[in-house]
Design an enzyme around this catalytic site. Structure first.
Site, PDB file in Angstrom:
ATOM      1  N   ASN A 170      32.289  -5.050 -22.782  1.00 19.20           N
ATOM      2  CA  ASN A 170      33.175  -5.132 -23.937  1.00 19.20           C
ATOM      3  C   ASN A 170      32.830  -6.289 -24.877  1.00 19.20           C
ATOM      4  O   ASN A 170      33.475  -6.488 -25.901  1.00 19.20           O
ATOM      5  CB  ASN A 170      34.639  -5.244 -23.493  1.00 19.20           C
ATOM      6  N   HIS A 327     -14.814  -1.421 -20.917  1.00 17.79           N
ATOM      7  CA  HIS A 327     -15.466  -0.221 -21.444  1.00 17.79           C
ATOM      8  C   HIS A 327     -14.785   0.182 -22.752  1.00 17.79           C
ATOM      9  O   HIS A 327     -13.557   0.198 -22.839  1.00 17.79           O
ATOM     10  CB  HIS A 327     -15.337   0.914 -20.413  1.00 17.79           C
ATOM     11  N   GLU A 357     -17.810  -4.301 -24.991  1.00 12.19           N
ATOM     12  CA  GLU A 357     -18.681  -3.247 -25.497  1.00 12.19           C
ATOM     13  C   GLU A 357     -18.449  -3.029 -26.981  1.00 12.19           C
ATOM     14  O   GLU A 357     -17.311  -3.009 -27.456  1.00 12.19           O
ATOM     15  CB  GLU A 357     -18.426  -1.942 -24.736  1.00 12.19           C
ATOM     16  N   HIS A 372     -15.876   5.289 -31.388  1.00 15.97           N
ATOM     17  CA  HIS A 372     -16.299   6.120 -30.263  1.00 15.97           C
ATOM     18  C   HIS A 372     -16.882   7.392 -30.853  1.00 15.97           C
ATOM     19  O   HIS A 372     -16.153   8.212 -31.414  1.00 15.97           O
ATOM     20  CB  HIS A 372     -15.099   6.414 -29.366  1.00 15.97           C
ATOM     21  N   ASP A 821      10.836   3.150  -2.633  1.00 17.28           N
ATOM     22  CA  ASP A 821      12.194   3.621  -2.365  1.00 17.28           C
ATOM     23  C   ASP A 821      12.077   4.941  -1.642  1.00 17.28           C
ATOM     24  O   ASP A 821      11.541   5.918  -2.187  1.00 17.28           O
ATOM     25  CB  ASP A 821      12.942   3.786  -3.691  1.00 17.28           C
ATOM     26  N   ASP A 823      12.876   8.484  -0.148  1.00 20.20           N
ATOM     27  CA  ASP A 823      13.639   9.626  -0.645  1.00 20.20           C
ATOM     28  C   ASP A 823      13.423  10.777   0.326  1.00 20.20           C
ATOM     29  O   ASP A 823      12.333  10.890   0.906  1.00 20.20           O
ATOM     30  CB  ASP A 823      13.135   9.998  -2.051  1.00 20.20           C
TER      31      ASP A 823
END
Length: 994
Positions: A170, A327, A357, A372, A821, A823
C-alpha cells in the site's frame, strides 16, 4: 591478512582518486543532489522521435530510474551494470537520428548490461548533461574502487531496502502482518504463523503498534535469519559460551579454515570489522551476529582471495597458456539477424577476453567494414572497431591482446586495414623490443605486456621481400560458413530481402523457444538443422510465388538471393571470393535454391597486412611442417576438432606444446549457442573461442576457468600438458601421481529463491531444494552427486550430507554447484556457482550463487592426497546403479557422458527428506520411475537457466557434419608431422585436407 576482505577490483582505483581530485567533493555531491531530484530528458529509441521521461538517481545511489514507464519497478539501470558513459552523439541510435537538430553538448549515452545496450539521452541544456555525466562517472569509479567487503554490505543493504519496498503493497512505508506473510511466502519461508506473530511483536517496539518500520523490519529479519548451524559452530569453539575470544577465533581459523600465520592483530581486526554489539567490542569478543557477519563475508567465500589477483608464472611461452577468446566479437545476438556493435569489443575486453575477432569485408566508399558475411547482420566501420580496441585493450590489465583478422577484402581495402592498424594502434604493434626466451620459442605474456598481436595470413618466404602481394591458402577461415547456410549478396529487390529477413526471424524465434525445452548439446537434438530445412522449404514457396507474380524474366535473379538452407552437403565448405569461380546451376524448377560450387582455395594478400603478423600466423593444416618453427595458429571448427581430439589426443597435446590452436563454434550454431570448451582444454588447446553474448553453462565454465588467475585472460596450462605426452581419455592418466580427494559436506542453504522461470512467480509454491555438485575436467574425473530433497524450505534448508570425489587432474577440474527445485515431473533450475578446483578454499565456506544477491550454500571443504587406484566413491547408490560409466562422443559436447540415474538412485535421492507437517509427499512422476528423463542445460541468450530434457530414450547418434568424419579425423593432423594413421578401408585412403 586484511586482503581477505579488502580486495579491490583492478583498473580504476587510480582513476577514482584522480576523478575526485579533478572535480572536488562539493561539486560531486551537488551532482548527486541534482540527479536524485530528477531531470526531464528525451529518451531516443530507434524508429521513434523520442520520449520525454523524468530520470532520477534512487536514494541509495545504486540505480537510475525513470517514469512514466510500462515496466514500472523494472524501469531501472543498476550502476554496477554500466560499462561506460559517452558524451555527444556517438551511438548508433544518434547516428540513425542524424537529421535531428540536437546539440551534441546536450547528448550522452549510457552503455549497460551484458549486451552493451545503450540508453541515449538528450537534456534541455549542456549543464544538465555535464551534471549527469560527472555524477555517473563518479559512481562508476567509486564502485570499481570499492573493496569486496564494502560491496557485499552495500548490496545486502540495497537488497533489504528493495525487499521492504516491494513488500509494502500500500506504499505507506510500513509493513503489517499480512504483508509480512506474503513476503515470507515469496522468500520461501515456511514458519508457523504463531512463530511469525511472536517475532513480529518482538520487533514492533515503537508507538505505532501493528506495523513495522524499515528499522524494525531489519530487526525482524535478523531474528528470522538466526543460523542454527553457525550458532552450533560458534559453541563448539567457544567452550559452550555465546561468543568467541581472540584466542578462540585464532584457534578456529587455524583448525578449520587452515590459515597460517594468524596473528592477534588479525583476530582483533575481525572483531572491529564484524561485531555489531558495542558491548562485545569493548570486551573484545565476537558474538553470534558478528560471527555470522564474518562467515558470510568475502573472507569466508569458497573462492580463494589470492586468485582475484594474477598469481601464476607469466614468463612462459604463449603456447603454455589458455587464452580467453571470443568468436564473432562484434555480434550482440544470433548469427543471422543481430546487430553488430563496437561496444561489444569494449565489454569483452573489460571482461578479461584477450583474443577478439574482426571480420573484414569490402565496404562502400573504399572503407572496410566489419560484419558477419552472407547474413543479415548489420555492418560497422573497421576504423571505429580499431579505435575502440585501442581505447579499451588495456583498461583492466596489461597482458597482450590478439586481434584475429578474418580477411575477406580486396587488395586496396586490405591496404586500408593495414594503415588503420598502424596509425591507430601505433607502438602497441611494435614488437621489436620484446624479450624472447630460448630460441624458437614464443614470447611470454609478461614480455608482451601492453602489446597487440595481429593474427592473420602471412605471405610465404619464397616470394621475396619486394613482392607487393601474393597468394595464400584460404581453407582455415575461422568464420567459414557452409554453402547451405550462406545468404548470397545479390541485386534482388528490397521486397525479397525483407521477405527473407522476416521469414528467418520467425524461424529463429521458433528455434530459441524450442531451445528452452530441448538440449542443444544433445546429439539427438535437431533444432538447428530443422530450422535450416524449414527455412529452405518456406523460402522456396515464398520466392516461387514472388517470381511467378513478376514473370519468368526474373527467376534466375531471385534464385541468387540465398544459398540452399537444406541438409548439409559433404565437403561443401569453402568461401566464395571475388577471384573464385562460381558454377551456377541453372534450369532448376522455379524458385528452387541452388549451391554455388567453388574451386578457388587461395586469396590475394597485400604485403602491408602480411608484415603486421608476428607470432600468430594463421595456417591451414596442409601448410604446417614440423620444422621446429613457432608462431603458427591452426584453426578448427568444433565439428572437425571434436573427432580429431578423440582419435588423436596425444598428438594434439604435443602440437600445442609449441604452436597455438584456435577452436570456434560450428556454423550451425546460428542462435549463437556455445560448445563445451572443457574437452579442448583437456588437450591443451589455447584459443577456445566462445560467443560471449550468450549467457549459459558454457560461458559460466569459461568464467570460472579464467577467474583463477585474476581474470587477466591467461591461465597457465598444467605441467603435464606443457611437456610430455598423456592420454586424457584413459582411466588412470597419471598412475604414479597422487590423486586429490575432495570431500564436500553440504550443510545448509540460505535465501534460495523460486526458479527464475516459475509460472506463478513469487506466488508459486515454496521450493523443495536439493544440491547437485558436478566435477568437470578429464573424462575420468567427470561425475555428479546430489543431496536429498528438503521439502518446503528455500529460506534455510539443512542437508548435512557428505559428497566425495576423486580427481586425477585437479589443475583442469572445475567444481559446479547447482541448486534445483524438485518437482514431481522433473526439476527446475534455481542457481549455480562454478569454481576452479585450484581456487577452492578449505574449511567452512559460503558458496554464493551467481547473479543472486543473498542466495548461498554453506559447505565444509576438505582436500586430501590419496595414492593408488581409486574410483569415485558412490556410497550406497553404487549398489543400485550397476551401469558402467561411458563416454559418448557428443552427449554433452565434452567428451564424456552423463551417467543415468537408476530407479534405486532416484528413490534414495528423496530418502530422509522431511515433508512439511500436514502435507502429503509428492508422488514420483512416471519419467522418474522409468529413468528416461534426460538432464541438460539450455544455452540460450534469452534466459539464464538450466532445464531438464525429457524425451524417449534413443541410442546416441552423432550429429552429422560437413565432411566424412572417419576420413577427416584419421588424416586431419597428418600434415603436422605427427604420428600418421592409415585408413583401414582401401577405398578411403585418400587424404582429406582441412
Amino acid at each position: 591478512m586484511s586482503s581477505y576482505w579488502g580486495l579491490n577490483k583492478h583498473g580504476r582505483s587510480q582513476y577514482c582518486r584522480h576523478f575526485l581530485a579533478d572535480n572536488g567533493t562539493f561539486h560531486v555531491e551537488r551532482c548527486m543532489s541534482v540527479m536524485q531530484s530528477g531531470t526531464q530528458m528525451i529518451k531516443l529509441k530507434s524508429g521513434t522521435k523520442g520520449l520525454v521521461r523524468l530520470f532520477y538517481l534512487d536514494e541509495h545511489r545504486t540505480c537510475i530510474r525513470w517514469r512514466p514507464s510500462r515496466k514500472s519497478e523494472k524501469a531501472k539501470i543498476v550502476i554496477d551494470s554500466i560499462y561506460k558513459v559517452t558524451e555527444g552523439r556517438q551511438s548508433d541510435i544518434f547516428h540513425r537520428h542524424a537529421e535531428g537538430n540536437f546539440d551534441p553538448s546536450c547528448c550522452f549515452t549510457i552503455y549497460h548490461g551484458n549486451h552493451m545496450d545503450s540508453l541515449d539521452l538528450i537534456t534541455s541544456n549542456p549543464e544538465e548533461a555535464r551534471t549527469w555525466i560527472t555524477g555517473l562517472k563518479y559512481l562508476m569509479a567509486g564502485i570499481s574502487d570499492e573493496d569486496s567487503l564494502a560491496k557485499r554490505q552495500r548490496t545486502h543493504d540495497h537488497w533489504m531496502k528493495q525487499t521492504f519496498e516491494e513488500a509494502d503493497k500500500n506504499g505507506d512505508g510500513l509493513l503489517n502482518i499480512d504483508e509480512i506473510y506474503h513476503l515470507l511466502h515469496k522468500l520461501n519461508v515456511n514458519l508457523p504463523r504463531r512463530k511469525v506473530r511472536q517475532m513480529f511483536q518482538e520487533a514492533d517496539t515503537d508507538e505505532n503498534q501493528g506495523t513495522l518500520t524499515f528499522e524494525e523490519f531489519c530487526v525482524f529479519y535478523k531474528m528470522m535469519s538466526l543460523r542454527r548451524d553457525l550458532y552450533l559452530l560458534l559453541m563448539s569453539y567457544s567452550n559452550k559460551k555465546d561468543h568467541l575470544t581472540v584466542e578462540e577465533i585464532a584457534n578456529f581459523l587455524k583448525t578449520e579454515q587452515k590459515m597460517t600465520n594468524v596473528t592477534t592483530e588479525y583476530c582483533l581486526d575481525i572483531v572491529r570489522k564484524f561485531e555489531v554489539s558495542e558491548e562485545n567490542k569493548e570486551r573484545v569478543v565476537l558474538g553470534i551476529d558478528g560471527f555470522t557477519n564474518f562467515m558470510r563475508s568475502p573472507a569466508c567465500d569458497i573462492f580463494s582471495p589470492l586468485h582475484y589477483e594474477v598469481n601464476q608464472d607469466m614468463d612462459q611461452p604463449l603456447c603454455n597458456y589458455y587464452i580467453a577468446s571470443s568468436h564473432n566479437t562484434y555480434l550482440t545476438g544470433d548469427q543471422l539477424l543481430s546487430q553488430s556493435k563496437t561496444e561489444m569489443y569494449t565489454w569483452v575486453l573489460q571482461d578479461g577476453c584477450r583474443c577478439i575477432e574482426v571480420d573484414c569485408w569490402d565496404g562502400p566508399d573504399g572503407e572496410p567494414v566489419v560484419q558477419h558475411g552472407y547474413t543479415l547482420t548489420s555492418k560497422i566501420l573497421l576504423k571505429d572497431v580499431i579505435d575502440t580496441i585501442n581505447k579499451y585493450a588495456f583498461v583492466k590489465n596489461e597482458y597482450p591482446v590478439i586481434i584475429s583478422i578474418e580477411n575477406h577484402c580486396s587488395i586496396n581495402q586490405q591496404k586500408k586495414i593495414a594503415k588503420y592498424l598502424k596509425d591507430i594502434l601505433g607502438d602497441k604493434l611494435d614488437l621489436s623490443n620484446v624479450q624472447l626466451g630460448e630460441s624458437k620459442q614464443l614470447p611470454s605474456p609478461q614480455s608482451l605486456k601492453g602489446k597487440i598481436l595481429i593474427k592473420g595470413k602471412k605471405l610465404p618466404h619464397h616470394l621475396g621481400a619486394d613482392a607487393e602481394e601474393g597468394d595464400v591458402s584460404d581453407e582455415d577461415s575461422a568464420d567459414e560458413i557452409e554453402d547451405d547456410c550462406k545468404l548470397k549478396n545479390s541485386n534482388s529487390s528490397d521486397t525479397n530481402e525483407h521477405q527473407v529477413e522476416s521469414f528467418i526471424k520467425k524461424k529463429l524465434e521458433s528455434l530459441l523457444k524450442e531451445a528452452q525445452i530441448r538440449d542443444k548439446e544433445d546429439p539427438d537434438s535437431y533444432t538447428i538443422r530443422a530450422l535450416l530445412r524449414a527455412t529452405h522449404e518456406g523460402l522456396n514457396v515464398n520466392l516461387k510465388q514472388n517470381t511467378d507474380a513478376k514473370g519468368s524474366g526474373k527467376k534466375s535473379h531471385n534464385r541468387t538471393l540465398m544459398g540452399n538452407f537444406s541438409k548439409h552437403k559433404k565437403g561443401g565448405k569453402s568461401r566464395s571470393k571475388s577471384h573464385s569461380t562460381d558454377d551456377d546451376e541453372e534450369g532448376q524448377e522455379t524458385g528452387q535454391m541452388h549451391r554455388i560450387g567453388r574451386r578457388g582455395k587461395t586469396m590475394k594478400l597485400c604485403r602491408e597486412l602480411s608484415d603486421l603478423v608476428m607470432y600468430t600466423n594463421s595456417v591451414a593444416a596442409q601448410d604446417v611442417v614440423d620444422d621446429g618453427t613457432t608462431g603458427n595458429v591452426l584453426s578448427f571448427c568444433e565439428t572437425k576438432a571434436h573427432g580429431l581430439v578423440h582419435q588423436k589426443p596425444e598428438q594434439f597435446i604435443v602440437y600445442n606444446q609449441k604452436q597455438l590452436i584456435r577452436l570456434y563454434p560450428s556454423a550451425y550454431r546460428i542462435d549463437s549457442s556455445n560448445f563445451n570448451p572443457q574437452e579442448y582444454w583437456n588437450v591443451g588447446c589455447q584459443l577456445v573461442a566462445l560467443n560471449y553474448q550468450t549467457e549459459g553453462r558454457m560461458m559460466q565454465l569459461n568464467r570460472a576457468k579464467f577467474l583463477q588467475n585474476g581474470n587477466c585472460g591467461y591461465v597457465l596450462k598444467p605441467p603435464q600438458l606443457c611437456k610430455g605426452v598423456v592420454n586424457p581419455y584413459c582411466d588412470d592418466p597419471f598412475p604414479a601421481n597422487p590423486k586429490k580427494q575432495l570431500v564436500l559436506k553440504i550443510i545448509s542453504g540460505q535465501q534460495l529463491p523460486k526458479p527464475p522461470d516459475s509460472m506463478l512467480g513469487d506466488r508459486g509454491e515454496i521450493i523443495d531444494p536439493f544440491v547437485e555438485v558436478e566435477i568437470i575436467g578429464f573424462p575420468v574425473d567427470c561425475c555428479k552427486e546430489q543431496t536429498r530433497v528438503v521439502d518446503d524450505n528455500g529460506f534455510n534448508p539443512v542437508w548435512e550430507e557428505v559428497l566425495t570425489f576423486t580427481i586425477h587432474m585437479p589443475e583442469l577440474a572445475l567444481v559446479r554447484f547447482l541448486v534445483w527445485d524438485h518437482d514431481p515431473i522433473g526439476r527446475d533450475f534455481v542457481g549455480q556457482r562454478t569454481v576452479a578446483f585450484s581456487s577452492l578454499m578449505p574449511g567452512y565456506r559460503h558458496v554464493y550463487l551467481e547473479g543472486l544477491t543473498e542466495a548461498s550454500i554453506f559447505v565444509h571443504v576438505t582436500i586430501h592426497d590419496i595414492y593408488g587406484k581409486n574410483r569415485q566413491l558412490m556410497g550406497l547408490k553404487g549398489l543400485f546403479n550397476k551401469t558402467p560409466k561411458h563416454y559418448s562422443t557428443e552427449s554433452s559436447s565434452s567428451g564424456y557422458g552423463v551417467r543415468k540415474r537408476s530407479f534405486g538412485d532416484r528413490i534414495l535421492r528423496r530418502s530422509a527428506s522431511a515433508p512439511a507437517k500436514g502435507r502429503k509427499k509428492s508422488k514420483i512422476g512416471f519419467q522418474e520411475i522409468t529413468g528416461e528423463a534426460k538432464e541438460g542445460t539450455s544455452d540460450c541468450n534469452t534466459t539464464d537457466k538450466e532445464c531438464v530434457i525429457k524425451r524417449e530414450s534413443k541410442s546416441l547418434v552423432i550429429r552429422p557434419v560437413s565432411v566424412p568424419v572417419d576420413r577427416l579425423l584419421v588424416s586431419g593432423l597428418t600434415p603436422l608431422a605427427l604420428d600418421s594413421v592409415n585408413d583401414t578401408k582401401g577405398n578411403e585412403s585418400n587424404s582429406v585436407q582441412i
